[in-house]
Design a protein around this motif. Structure first.
Motif, PDB file in Angstrom:
ATOM      1  N   GLN A 105      70.717   5.287 -23.112  1.00 38.64           N
ATOM      2  CA  GLN A 105      70.285   4.403 -24.195  1.00 38.64           C
ATOM      3  C   GLN A 105      70.042   5.160 -25.505  1.00 38.64           C
ATOM      4  O   GLN A 105      69.920   4.540 -26.560  1.00 38.64           O
ATOM      5  CB  GLN A 105      68.999   3.656 -23.780  1.00 38.64           C
ATOM      6  N   GLY A 106      69.965   6.473 -25.441  1.00 35.49           N
ATOM      7  CA  GLY A 106      69.751   7.277 -26.632  1.00 35.49           C
ATOM      8  C   GLY A 106      68.288   7.627 -26.842  1.00 35.49           C
ATOM      9  O   GLY A 106      67.391   6.883 -26.453  1.00 35.49           O
ATOM     10  N   CYS A 130      68.416  14.113 -19.128  1.00 32.29           N
ATOM     11  CA  CYS A 130      69.259  12.979 -18.787  1.00 32.29           C
ATOM     12  C   CYS A 130      69.246  12.854 -17.272  1.00 32.29           C
ATOM     13  O   CYS A 130      69.854  13.670 -16.573  1.00 32.29           O
ATOM     14  CB  CYS A 130      70.679  13.206 -19.301  1.00 32.29           C
ATOM     15  N   TYR A 158      72.636  10.954 -27.270  1.00 34.36           N
ATOM     16  CA  TYR A 158      73.039  10.169 -26.104  1.00 34.36           C
ATOM     17  C   TYR A 158      73.606  11.102 -25.044  1.00 34.36           C
ATOM     18  O   TYR A 158      74.387  12.009 -25.366  1.00 34.36           O
ATOM     19  CB  TYR A 158      74.123   9.165 -26.471  1.00 34.36           C
ATOM     20  N   SER A 172      76.029  11.178 -21.629  1.00 35.11           N
ATOM     21  CA  SER A 172      77.113  10.398 -21.043  1.00 35.11           C
ATOM     22  C   SER A 172      77.623  11.136 -19.821  1.00 35.11           C
ATOM     23  O   SER A 172      77.497  12.355 -19.733  1.00 35.11           O
ATOM     24  CB  SER A 172      78.245  10.228 -22.058  1.00 35.11           C
ATOM     25  N   TRP A 207      76.787   5.746 -20.117  1.00 35.37           N
ATOM     26  CA  TRP A 207      76.030   6.192 -21.292  1.00 35.37           C
ATOM     27  C   TRP A 207      74.563   5.840 -21.140  1.00 35.37           C
ATOM     28  O   TRP A 207      74.216   4.798 -20.581  1.00 35.37           O
ATOM     29  CB  TRP A 207      76.578   5.529 -22.555  1.00 35.37           C
ATOM     30  N   GLU A 209      67.544   8.922 -20.704  1.00 34.11           N
ATOM     31  CA  GLU A 209      67.236  10.096 -21.518  1.00 34.11           C
ATOM     32  C   GLU A 209      65.760  10.097 -21.874  1.00 34.11           C
ATOM     33  O   GLU A 209      65.124   9.045 -21.995  1.00 34.11           O
ATOM     34  CB  GLU A 209      68.045  10.097 -22.811  1.00 34.11           C
TER      35      GLU A 209
END
Length: 129
Positions: free
Chosen positions: A121-122, A22, A97, A99, A119, A6
């Motif tokens: 890493q944010g 993303c 996040y 996904s 997912w 991201e």
């Protein structure tokens, strides 16, 4: 091995905009689902938007809190999903996040993070004056 990366978070004033991206590496998805979730301090993780696709068609979904302000889109060639966030509010502050699921989830499963396989890493989004 699939990795989701991201980017695009940051600090923005109320009413401003950010675009999160993303990018998926490791495989391409002929069909799949990508969801954007967020988690604010002291709160549970929640989904904000998702996109599902298979073949040439796709569907987008939003929770009520972001409808009309956020837009999710997919760039097939770049294997990337974007989340355009406009008219941001302080309550949008959270770690976001992305996904991914390796199939086009049925709608009832889109909202549950446990149905996703990978997912990122944010990325932090802070909306403050």
């Amino acid at each position: 091995q699939v990795q989701l990366v991201e980017s695009g978070g940051g600090l923005v004033q109320p009413g401003g905009s950010l675009r999160l991206s993303c990018a998926a590496t490791g495989r391409t998805f002929d069909s799949g689902t990508v969801g954007w979730f967020r988690q604010a301090p002291g709160k549970a993780r929640e989904i904000v938007s998702a996109i599902r696709w298979s073949g040439g068609g796709y569907n987008t979904h939003y929770v009520d809190a972001v409808k009309g302000r956020f837009t999710i889109a997919r760039d097939k060639a770049k294997n990337t999903v974007w989340l355009q966030m406009n008219s941001l509010k302080p309550e949008d502050t959270a770690v976001y996040y992305c996904s991914a699921a390796t199939s086009r989830l049925i709608l009832s499963r889109v909202w549950d993070g446990s149905n996703y396989d990978y997912w990122g890493q944010g990325t932090q989004v802070t909306v403050s004056s």
